[in-house]
Structure formats: structure tokens, C-alpha cells
Design a protein around this motif. Structure first.
Motif, mmCIF file in Angstrom:
data_model
loop_
_atom_site.group_PDB
_atom_site.id
_atom_site.type_symbol
_atom_site.label_atom_id
_atom_site.label_comp_id
_atom_site.label_asym_id
_atom_site.label_seq_id
_atom_site.Cartn_x
_atom_site.Cartn_y
_atom_site.Cartn_z
ATOM 1 N N ARG A 1 0.828 -1.202 0.000
ATOM 2 C CA ARG A 1 0.000 0.000 0.000
ATOM 3 C C ARG A 1 0.867 1.259 0.000
ATOM 4 O O ARG A 1 0.562 2.243 -0.679
ATOM 5 N N GLN B 1 0.943 4.384 -2.497
ATOM 6 C CA GLN B 1 0.745 5.736 -1.975
ATOM 7 C C GLN B 1 1.890 6.659 -2.378
ATOM 8 O O GLN B 1 1.664 7.817 -2.741
ATOM 9 N N CYS C 1 1.481 7.654 -5.920
ATOM 10 C CA CYS C 1 0.349 8.589 -6.061
ATOM 11 C C CYS C 1 0.729 9.987 -5.584
ATOM 12 O O CYS C 1 0.381 10.989 -6.225
ATOM 13 N N ASN D 1 3.925 7.623 8.129
ATOM 14 C CA ASN D 1 3.718 7.154 6.764
ATOM 15 C C ASN D 1 4.836 7.674 5.875
ATOM 16 O O ASN D 1 4.763 8.796 5.368
ATOM 17 N N LEU E 1 4.522 9.236 2.223
ATOM 18 C CA LEU E 1 4.303 10.654 1.939
ATOM 19 C C LEU E 1 5.632 11.403 1.937
ATOM 20 O O LEU E 1 6.000 12.036 0.959
#
Length: 201
Positions: A41, A45, A48, A105, A108
Motif C-alpha cells: 500500500r 501511496q 500517487c 507514513n 508521503l
């Protein structure tokens, strides 16, 4: 309605700057210790986030920098300093402590930005979009941007197979190696930014 030369040129430029093979050890180091499902995931991410940042700067890059009164060299130096801080954490082993990274995370920051969508990639896209005068050229530019992000996702997604082979000891080694590589990238980025400042003064 498609310019192969423009596509190939921008794709190769972004491939060198965003460096899909080189991001593999850094991705493995930053996501080590997490379940495979979470790592997959995070790979998605990160791509993205990078794609979103580059798209925004591709469309509104000059306006954003002008509004904030930020020069490209300043962007490069800031990105380099941020990467250097992360590299030092990798080198000193701070990322080995689950409490410090469990709720962070990294897809990011630093993966999405500034590792993937760094100053070099942002500037390259801004210039490519500016130079694209026809519809065919615009389509080629955005196709190249999409293609490099697909490559990045595939590389990070399947780099997880490496963890199964190298085990925990290998992950520690990869983490230290990633720290060294990342610190070199960060220092070079700062040097490039300072050099541009000196040339512009």
C-alpha cells in the motif's frame, strides 16, 4: 497525435532523476518491519503522492514558485537538507526502533516527496510542459510522466520479494547502504542548488 521523441526524452530524463533501481534499497529500508500488505500500500501511496505533486507543478509550477517567492535553487537546497536528515537517521539506525516509525507514513515523506517528486523531477516537468506547444507534444509529455510512475510502482511493489531472501540481517545492511546513498544524493542536491545560486548572483 503523439511525439515519440518528446516522450522518450522526458521519460529517460525522469528515469535518471527519479532512479527506479536506486529507490529500491531506500524503499526497503524505510518500510522494513511492516506487514507485506502495508508495504504494498505504501508503494502505491508513494507513487500517487509523487504523481500528484508533479502534476500540480506541471500545471501550475511557475505560478506557485512565483507566488511564494521561492527560486528553484532554494527548492533544491531545502529538499537536499530534508533528505540529509532522513539519511542520517538511516545511518545511525534510528529507523530500527518501531516506536519511531510505526505511525509514520514514509510513503508521503520522504518517499513521495522529495525522493520521487524532488526538485530535479519538478523542474524537468515544468520545463517540458512549458516547451510543449502542440497537443501532440502535451500528450507525449503527460504520457511520459504517467509511464515513469508506472515503472516506479512496479519496481517498489516487487522489490518486496527481496525482503524474503535477505531476511532481517540483510534489511539492516540495506538500511545502512540506503543511508549512505541517500546522504550522497542529498549533498549533491545541496551542491547543485548552491552552484545555481552562485551562478545567478
Amino acid at each position: 497525435m503523439f511525439d515519440v521523441a518528446v516522450f522518450g526524452s522526458l521519460f529517460l530524463t525522469l528515469f535518471v532523476i527519479m532512479d527506479p533501481p536506486g529507490i529500491t534499497p531506500i524503499f526497503l529500508a524505510l518500510t522494513a518491519g511492516r506487514p507485506a500488505k502495508v508495504q504494498k500500500r505504501m508503494a502505491f501511496q508513494a507513487v500517487c503522492v509523487a504523481g500528484g505533486v508533479i502534476t500540480v507543478f506541471g500545471l501550475l509550477g511557475h505560478q506557485i514558485l512565483d507566488y511564494l517567492h521561492v527560486s528553484v535553487p532554494a527548492l533544491m537546497i531545502a529538499g537536499g537538507l530534508l533528505l540529509l536528515l532522513i539519511a542520517l537517521d538511516l545511518l545511525t539506525g534510528k529507523t530500527d526502533e518501531p516506536k519511531q516509525t510505526k505511525d509514520v507514513n514514509v510513503a508521503l515523506v520522504p518517499l513521495g516527496m522529495p525522493l520521487l517528486a524532488g526538485p530535479g523531477a519538478i523542474v524537468s516537468v515544468i520545463l517540458a510542459v512549458q516547451k510543449a506547444g502542440s497537443v501532440a507534444t502535451q500528450v507525449s509529455v503527460w504520457a511520459a510522466i504517467l509511464a515513469i510512475h508506472v515503472v516506479l510502482w512496479v519496481v517498489m511493489r516487487y522489490s518486496l520479494l527481496i525482503i524474503r531472501v535477505i531476511k532481517d540481517g540483510g534489511v539492516v545492511l540495506v538500511t545502512r547502504l540506503a543511508g549512505m546513498m541517500l546522504s550522497a544524493i542529498a549533498v549533491q542536491q545541496i551542491i547543485n542548488g548552491v552552484t545555481q545560486v552562485i551562478r545567478g548572483s
